[in-house]
Design a protein around this motif. Structure first.
Motif, PDB file in Angstrom:
ATOM      1  N   ASP A  39      21.577   6.443  48.682  1.00 13.42           N
ATOM      2  CA  ASP A  39      21.386   7.890  48.586  1.00 13.42           C
ATOM      3  C   ASP A  39      20.395   8.295  47.494  1.00 13.42           C
ATOM      4  OD1 ASP A  39      23.138   7.026  46.609  1.00 13.42           O
ATOM      5  OD2 ASP A  39      24.230   8.927  46.557  1.00 13.42           O
ATOM      6  N   VAL A  40      19.790   7.336  46.795  1.00 14.79           N
ATOM      7  CA  VAL A  40      18.818   7.621  45.744  1.00 14.79           C
ATOM      8  C   VAL A  40      17.451   7.169  46.232  1.00 14.79           C
ATOM      9  CG1 VAL A  40      18.128   7.108  43.377  1.00 14.79           C
ATOM     10  CG2 VAL A  40      20.547   7.319  43.938  1.00 14.79           C
ATOM     11  N   HIS A  41      16.450   8.064  46.135  1.00  6.56           N
ATOM     12  CA  HIS A  41      15.100   7.693  46.578  1.00  6.56           C
ATOM     13  C   HIS A  41      14.472   6.758  45.547  1.00  6.56           C
ATOM     14  CE1 HIS A  41      11.137   7.645  48.230  1.00  6.56           C
ATOM     15  NE2 HIS A  41      10.668   8.011  47.053  1.00  6.56           N
ATOM     16  N   ILE A  42      14.122   5.581  46.003  1.00  9.34           N
ATOM     17  CA  ILE A  42      13.455   4.587  45.170  1.00  9.34           C
ATOM     18  C   ILE A  42      12.246   4.120  45.970  1.00  9.34           C
ATOM     19  CG2 ILE A  42      13.677   2.355  44.004  1.00  9.34           C
ATOM     20  CD1 ILE A  42      16.773   2.906  44.150  1.00  9.34           C
ATOM     21  N   SER A  43      11.080   4.161  45.354  1.00  8.95           N
ATOM     22  CA  SER A  43       9.868   3.775  46.068  1.00  8.95           C
ATOM     23  C   SER A  43       9.941   2.322  46.514  1.00  8.95           C
ATOM     24  CB  SER A  43       8.643   3.985  45.175  1.00  8.95           C
ATOM     25  OG  SER A  43       8.623   3.017  44.140  1.00  8.95           O
ATOM     26  N   PRO A  44       9.243   1.985  47.592  1.00 18.54           N
ATOM     27  CA  PRO A  44       9.216   0.588  48.053  1.00 18.54           C
ATOM     28  C   PRO A  44       8.704  -0.362  46.968  1.00 18.54           C
ATOM     29  CG  PRO A  44       8.288   2.030  49.733  1.00 18.54           C
ATOM     30  CD  PRO A  44       8.519   2.869  48.502  1.00 18.54           C
ATOM     31  N   GLU A  45       7.732   0.108  46.173  1.00 13.20           N
ATOM     32  CA  GLU A  45       7.200  -0.738  45.093  1.00 13.20           C
ATOM     33  C   GLU A  45       8.260  -1.023  44.037  1.00 13.20           C
ATOM     34  OE1 GLU A  45       3.930   1.597  46.964  1.00 13.20           O
ATOM     35  OE2 GLU A  45       5.783   2.194  46.003  1.00 13.20           O
ATOM     36  N   CYS A  46       9.063  -0.015  43.705  1.00  8.33           N
ATOM     37  CA  CYS A  46      10.126  -0.188  42.714  1.00  8.33           C
ATOM     38  C   CYS A  46      11.195  -1.134  43.250  1.00  8.33           C
ATOM     39  CB  CYS A  46      10.721   1.155  42.339  1.00  8.33           C
ATOM     40  SG  CYS A  46      11.982   1.054  41.062  1.00  8.33           S
ATOM     41  N   ARG A  47      11.574  -0.945  44.516  1.00  8.13           N
ATOM     42  CA  ARG A  47      12.555  -1.844  45.144  1.00  8.13           C
ATOM     43  C   ARG A  47      12.065  -3.287  45.097  1.00  8.13           C
ATOM     44  NH1 ARG A  47      16.681   0.422  48.115  1.00  8.13           N
ATOM     45  NH2 ARG A  47      16.521   2.668  48.381  1.00  8.13           N
ATOM     46  N   TRP A  72       4.063  -1.377  41.120  1.00  3.44           N
ATOM     47  CA  TRP A  72       4.901  -0.316  40.544  1.00  3.44           C
ATOM     48  C   TRP A  72       4.605  -0.149  39.058  1.00  3.44           C
ATOM     49  CZ3 TRP A  72       8.596   0.294  36.733  1.00  3.44           C
ATOM     50  CH2 TRP A  72       9.289   1.512  36.763  1.00  3.44           C
ATOM     51  N   PHE A  73       4.425  -1.249  38.356  1.00  2.05           N
ATOM     52  CA  PHE A  73       4.150  -1.204  36.923  1.00  2.05           C
ATOM     53  C   PHE A  73       2.801  -0.546  36.653  1.00  2.05           C
ATOM     54  CE2 PHE A  73       2.666  -2.966  32.892  1.00  2.05           C
ATOM     55  CZ  PHE A  73       3.774  -2.768  32.088  1.00  2.05           C
ATOM     56  N   LEU A  74       1.844  -0.728  37.540  1.00  4.67           N
ATOM     57  CA  LEU A  74       0.490  -0.213  37.335  1.00  4.67           C
ATOM     58  C   LEU A  74       0.337   1.269  37.660  1.00  4.67           C
ATOM     59  CD1 LEU A  74      -1.503  -3.244  38.765  1.00  4.67           C
ATOM     60  CD2 LEU A  74      -1.136  -2.654  36.355  1.00  4.67           C
ATOM     61  N   GLN A  75       1.321   1.851  38.368  1.00  4.54           N
ATOM     62  CA  GLN A  75       1.232   3.269  38.714  1.00  4.54           C
ATOM     63  C   GLN A  75       1.256   4.124  37.456  1.00  4.54           C
ATOM     64  OE1 GLN A  75       4.416   4.236  41.390  1.00  4.54           O
ATOM     65  NE2 GLN A  75       3.589   3.016  43.052  1.00  4.54           N
ATOM     66  N   ASN A  76       0.338   5.063  37.359  1.00  4.42           N
ATOM     67  CA  ASN A  76       0.268   6.021  36.251  1.00  4.42           C
ATOM     68  C   ASN A  76       0.189   5.361  34.875  1.00  4.42           C
ATOM     69  OD1 ASN A  76       0.530   8.204  38.117  1.00  4.42           O
ATOM     70  ND2 ASN A  76       2.720   7.801  38.182  1.00  4.42           N
ATOM     71  N   LEU A  77      -0.369   4.175  34.824  1.00  2.00           N
ATOM     72  CA  LEU A  77      -0.505   3.465  33.560  1.00  2.00           C
ATOM     73  C   LEU A  77      -1.592   4.132  32.725  1.00  2.00           C
ATOM     74  CD1 LEU A  77       0.843   0.928  32.353  1.00  2.00           C
ATOM     75  CD2 LEU A  77      -1.124  -0.371  33.153  1.00  2.00           C
ATOM     76  N   PRO A  78      -1.320   4.418  31.448  1.00  2.00           N
ATOM     77  CA  PRO A  78      -2.337   5.056  30.601  1.00  2.00           C
ATOM     78  C   PRO A  78      -3.586   4.181  30.470  1.00  2.00           C
ATOM     79  CG  PRO A  78      -0.192   5.050  29.516  1.00  2.00           C
ATOM     80  CD  PRO A  78      -0.065   4.207  30.741  1.00  2.00           C
ATOM     81  N   PRO A  79      -4.739   4.807  30.194  1.00  2.00           N
ATOM     82  CA  PRO A  79      -5.970   4.036  30.014  1.00  2.00           C
ATOM     83  C   PRO A  79      -5.796   2.974  28.930  1.00  2.00           C
ATOM     84  CG  PRO A  79      -6.417   6.393  29.984  1.00  2.00           C
ATOM     85  CD  PRO A  79      -4.927   6.220  29.990  1.00  2.00           C
TER      86      PRO A  79
END
Length: 149
Positions: A39-47, A72-79
């Motif tokens: 019942d919790v949305h978890i992205s496929p990358e996180c799974r 998943w780790f690389l998503q929204n990673l700061p410069p």
């Protein structure tokens, strides 16, 4: 942090007394029995990342390098964060890292009840009373040692 519950917590633990829930969870950890709530949305990358990290065999588990390169780790990673991570992983001295045997010894010690002021292995009927006594004792100690202004 992702689910609002521990990954090794069993949904069927609702009726289990508090002192037994910890033992049930420890058994699930040792057996690598975990689940992600449906019942919790978890992205496929996180799974995918979790399924590769929560693995009993350390040789089959992702390394820090592999984890730092996971989508998943690389998503929204700061410069510059990726280069900083690579620099750390390539130049870190891991000589003080614990061996598998040392970690297993720590787990065995953690499973052995030690001496204590309170008997948290008390039967279910008195367990709440033991916790209440421990909290009251702690509150009394904090009140008597607090600073007076």
């Amino acid at each position: 942090m992702l689910f609002g519950q521990y990954p090794f917590e069993s949904p069927a633990q609702g009726g289990v007394p508090s002192h037994q829930r910890v033992q049930v969870m420890m058994n699930r950890i040792l057996a690598m029995q975990w689940n992600m709530p449906s019942d919790v949305h978890i992205s496929p990358e996180c799974r995918d990342l979790l399924s590769k990290l929560l693995v009993a065999n350390p040789q089959k588990r992702l390394t820090m390098q592999q984890m730092s390169e996971h989508p998943w780790f690389l998503q929204n990673l700061p410069p510059d964060a990726l280069s900083m991570n690579h620099n750390f992983l390539n130049h870190a001295n891991f000589t003080g890292v614990q061996t598998v045997e040392e970690i297993q010894a720590i787990l065995r010690m953690a499973q052995t009840p030690g001496p204590g002021k309170y008997n948290f292995n008390a039967d279910a009927a008195d367990f709440e009373g033991v916790i209440d006594a421990a909290i009251a004792d702690e509150m009394d100690n904090n009140t008597s040692t607090s600073l007076k202004i």
